[in-house]
Write a protein that holds these residues in place. Structure first.
Motif, mmCIF file in Angstrom:
data_model
loop_
_atom_site.group_PDB
_atom_site.id
_atom_site.type_symbol
_atom_site.label_atom_id
_atom_site.label_comp_id
_atom_site.label_asym_id
_atom_site.label_seq_id
_atom_site.Cartn_x
_atom_site.Cartn_y
_atom_site.Cartn_z
ATOM 1 N N THR A 148 2.034 3.396 25.720
ATOM 2 C CA THR A 148 2.160 4.690 25.608
ATOM 3 C C THR A 148 1.082 5.695 26.471
ATOM 4 O O THR A 148 0.088 5.277 26.504
ATOM 5 N N ARG A 153 -3.985 8.907 22.332
ATOM 6 C CA ARG A 153 -4.431 7.688 22.622
ATOM 7 C C ARG A 153 -5.888 7.706 23.455
ATOM 8 O O ARG A 153 -6.804 6.690 22.898
ATOM 9 N N ASN A 187 -2.289 5.700 17.369
ATOM 10 C CA ASN A 187 -1.670 4.790 18.580
ATOM 11 C C ASN A 187 -0.338 5.505 19.147
ATOM 12 O O ASN A 187 -0.337 4.999 20.318
ATOM 13 N N GLN A 189 2.399 5.198 19.446
ATOM 14 C CA GLN A 189 3.354 4.357 19.915
ATOM 15 C C GLN A 189 4.891 4.912 19.787
ATOM 16 O O GLN A 189 5.915 4.666 20.487
ATOM 17 N N GLY A 195 7.192 7.092 24.000
ATOM 18 C CA GLY A 195 7.176 6.454 22.888
ATOM 19 C C GLY A 195 8.672 5.898 22.501
ATOM 20 O O GLY A 195 9.545 6.030 23.246
ATOM 21 N N TYR A 196 8.700 4.925 21.464
ATOM 22 C CA TYR A 196 10.001 4.337 21.235
ATOM 23 C C TYR A 196 10.809 5.147 20.613
ATOM 24 O O TYR A 196 12.205 4.893 20.577
#
Length: 446
Positions: A148, A153, A187, A189, A195-196
C-alpha cells in the motif's frame, strides 16, 4: 552503519543548519499552504471529533489545538491539528512519495514549537528535515514488500525527524525512534486507492494524524530506552536504502513539493485543469454538455469515483463528481468544498456524463507525471484539451502569490480578512527570525 543511524546523524546536523534561500522560500510556502488547509479543515465534523477525543482520551495540557481556544497534551493536540490539516485533501504532496508530507511534518513542528525554546530557524530546519526523511523513505518503498502507498505508512518517520531536529536530539536516540516508528506506524492496508477496501469515503483516509502521533510517541519511548529494529530500512525486499541516502544533505526533497488548488485527490487535478482550459477557451456551460471523456492514468480509475457521493470524503475521491462540480459551480466551489455540493441531482446527472479512460502513454509516465486530456462534447461541437499535468507541480509551480491567493480563498469562510492578512504576515515573519506572532495567532479561535 544502518540507514536509520545515517539518517539520525543527518537529522542532528540539520538542527544546526539554516536552509539555503531557495529551500527556505519553499518551506515558507509549505507553511502558509498547510495552515490554510488546516484552518479550513478545522470546521469539518472529523476535525471536531478529533478535538473532542483528544481532550477526553489524552487529557488537558499546554499544547495548542489550532483555532479552537483549546489546549491538550502534545500528542492529543498533534492528532487534532494533523486531522484538520488533512481533512479537506487540499494539503501539499510529493510525487516521489505518492503522498502528503506537510500534513504530518508541519503540525508536528508547530504544535511542539511553543513547548520548547526554539528559534524561527530551528522551525524551518525541522520542517526541511521532516520532509526530507519522510519523502526519502516513502520513495524507497518496494511495491512487492509494501503493497500500500498511504502516507501513514511512512509519515511517522517524518514526524520523528521533524521533532528530533526541533529538540536537537542525540543521534542514538533518534536512531531508536526511527526504528520504533517504522514498525508501529499504521499499516493502512485496507484504506485508500491502493488498499483492499473499496469504501474509501471515510475519515481514516491516509492515517496521517495517527502516524504523526506514533512518531512523537516513538521519540519519547526512545528517550526512555525503548528499542526497535534499527536495520528495518536495510532490506531490499522492503526498502531501497540507496534511494534513501542518495544526495542526502545536498538535495532537499521539500523542493519537490506540489501544491493543490482544489480540495480533492491529486489524481483528479490534471483533469480539472484541462477542463478549465476548455471552459475558458470556449465559454462552456454545464447545460450545453452532452458528455465528458477524461483520458488519464490507471490509478485515477482506482479511486472511489462515486457518482452519488454521500459525504465530503467520497466527493474528494470522485473524479466524475469533481468534474461535475467544476462545470456547474466553477473553481471556487472546489476550494474548499462543502456539504452544499452533496445530494444535488443536477450534479449527479452531470457526473453520469463523465467517462474515464486509461491512456497508455499517460499511464506509462505515472507516478513521475500525473497527466490528463479532456474531451467535451456539446450538442454542436467537440472540444479536445491538450495533454498536461496539474498546476502546482514543481514543473508548473505555484508562486508565493498563488499560495497566498489560495490561502485567502480556502479560509474565507473561517477567518476575517484582517486575521487572514495577519497570518500571511506572520508566516513571512518567520524568514525574518520571528516565530512567536504566528504561534499566538494559532492559539486564538477562528
Amino acid at each position: 552503519m544502518y540507514t536509520t543511524q545515517l539518517l539520525a546523524e543527518y537529522i542532528h546536523s540539520m538542527s544546526a543548519r539554516l536552509p539555503a534561500a531557495d529551500t527556505r522560500d519553499t518551506t515558507l510556502r509549505c507553511v502558509l499552504d498547510l495552515l490554510g488547509a488546516a484552518i479550513a479543515g478545522s470546521m469539518l465534523k472529523s476535525s471536531r471529533a478529533a478535538r473532542d477525543s483528544a481532550t477526553v482520551l489524552f487529557g488537558k495540557g499546554g499544547a495548542t489545538v489550532w483555532m479552537a481556544d483549546q489546549t491538550a497534551t502534545p500528542i492529543g493536540a498533534l492528532i487534532a491539528n494533523a486531522t484538520a490539516a488533512s481533512a479537506l485533501d487540499v494539503d501539499d504532496g510529493h510525487r516521489a512519495a505518492r503522498g502528503h508530507p506537510g500534513a504530518c511534518v508541519i503540525p508536528t513542528v508547530l504544535t511542539l514549537a511553543p513547548l520548547v525554546r526554539v528559534s524561527a530557524d530551528d522551525v524551518l530546519s525541522a520542517i526541511v528535515a521532516g520532509y526530507d526523511v519522510g519523502v526519502r523513505v516513502a520513495a524507497a518503498q518496494n511495491l512487492e514488500g509494501i503493497p500500500t502507498r498511504q502516507s501513514g505508512r511512512w509519515a511517522a518517520l517524518a514526524a520523528v525527524a521533524a521533532a528530533a531536529s526541533l529538540f536537537k536530539t542525540e543521534p542514538s536516540i533518534t536512531t531508536r525512534a526511527l526504528s520504533i516508528a517504522g514498525v508501529l506506524a499504521p499499516n493502512q492496508q485496507a484504506n485508500g486507492s491502493s488498499g483492499y477496501s473499496r469504501l474509501t469515503g471515510n475519515d481514516v483516509k491516509e492515517g496521517i494524524p495517527w502516524s504523526a502521533a506514533t512518531g512523537l510517541m516513538a521519540l519519547d519511548l526512545a528517550r526512555n530506552g525503548y528499542t526497535g529494529p534499527e536495520d528495518l530500512l536495510d532490506h531490499p525486499a522492503y526498502y531501497d536504502s540507496e534511494r534513501i541516502l542518495q544526495g542526502l544533505g545536498k538535495r532537499f526533497e521539500i523542493c519537490g513539493t506540489y501544491f493543490k488548488p482544489y480540495a480533492c485527490c491529486r489524481y483528479i487535478h490534471a483533469a480539472l485543469d484541462r477542463l478549465f482550459d476548455l471552459v475558458k477557451a470556449h465559454e462552456l456551460k454545464a447545460a450545453e454538455v452532452v458528455s465528458v471523456e477524461v483520458e488519464t492514468f490507471g490509478w485515477a480509475l482506482k479511486l472511489g469515483n462515486a457518482l452519488e457521493p454521500s459525504n465530503l470524503v467520497e466527493l474528494q475521491y470522485s473524479l466524475p463528481y469533481c468534474v461535475a462540480v467544476a462545470l456547474s459551480e466553477g473553481r471556487d466551489a472546489l476550494a474548499p468544498i462543502n456539504e452544499s455540493l452533496l445530494n444535488r441531482e443536477e450534479l449527479r446527472e452531470l457526473a453520469r456524463k463523465v467517462r474515464l479512460k486509461v491512456d497508455p502513454d499517460i499511464d506509462a509516465l505515472f507516478p513521475g507525471e500525473t497527466l490528463a486530456r479532456v474531451v467535451v462534447e456539446t450538442r454542436e461541437h467537440r472540444y479536445v484539451s491538450g495533454r498536461d499535468g496539474p498546476f502546482g507541480d514543481p514543473q508548473r509551480p505555484m508562486t508565493w502569490l498563488d499560495i497566498e491567493e489560495k490561502f485567502l480563498r480556502v479560509t474565507r469562510h473561517v477567518l476575517s480578512p484582517s486575521k487572514q492578512q495577519a497570518i500571511i504576515d506572520d508566516v513571512l515573519g518567520i524568514a525574518g527570525g520571528d516565530i512567536e506572532p504566528l504561534l499566538r495567532h494559532l492559539r486564538s479561535p477562528a
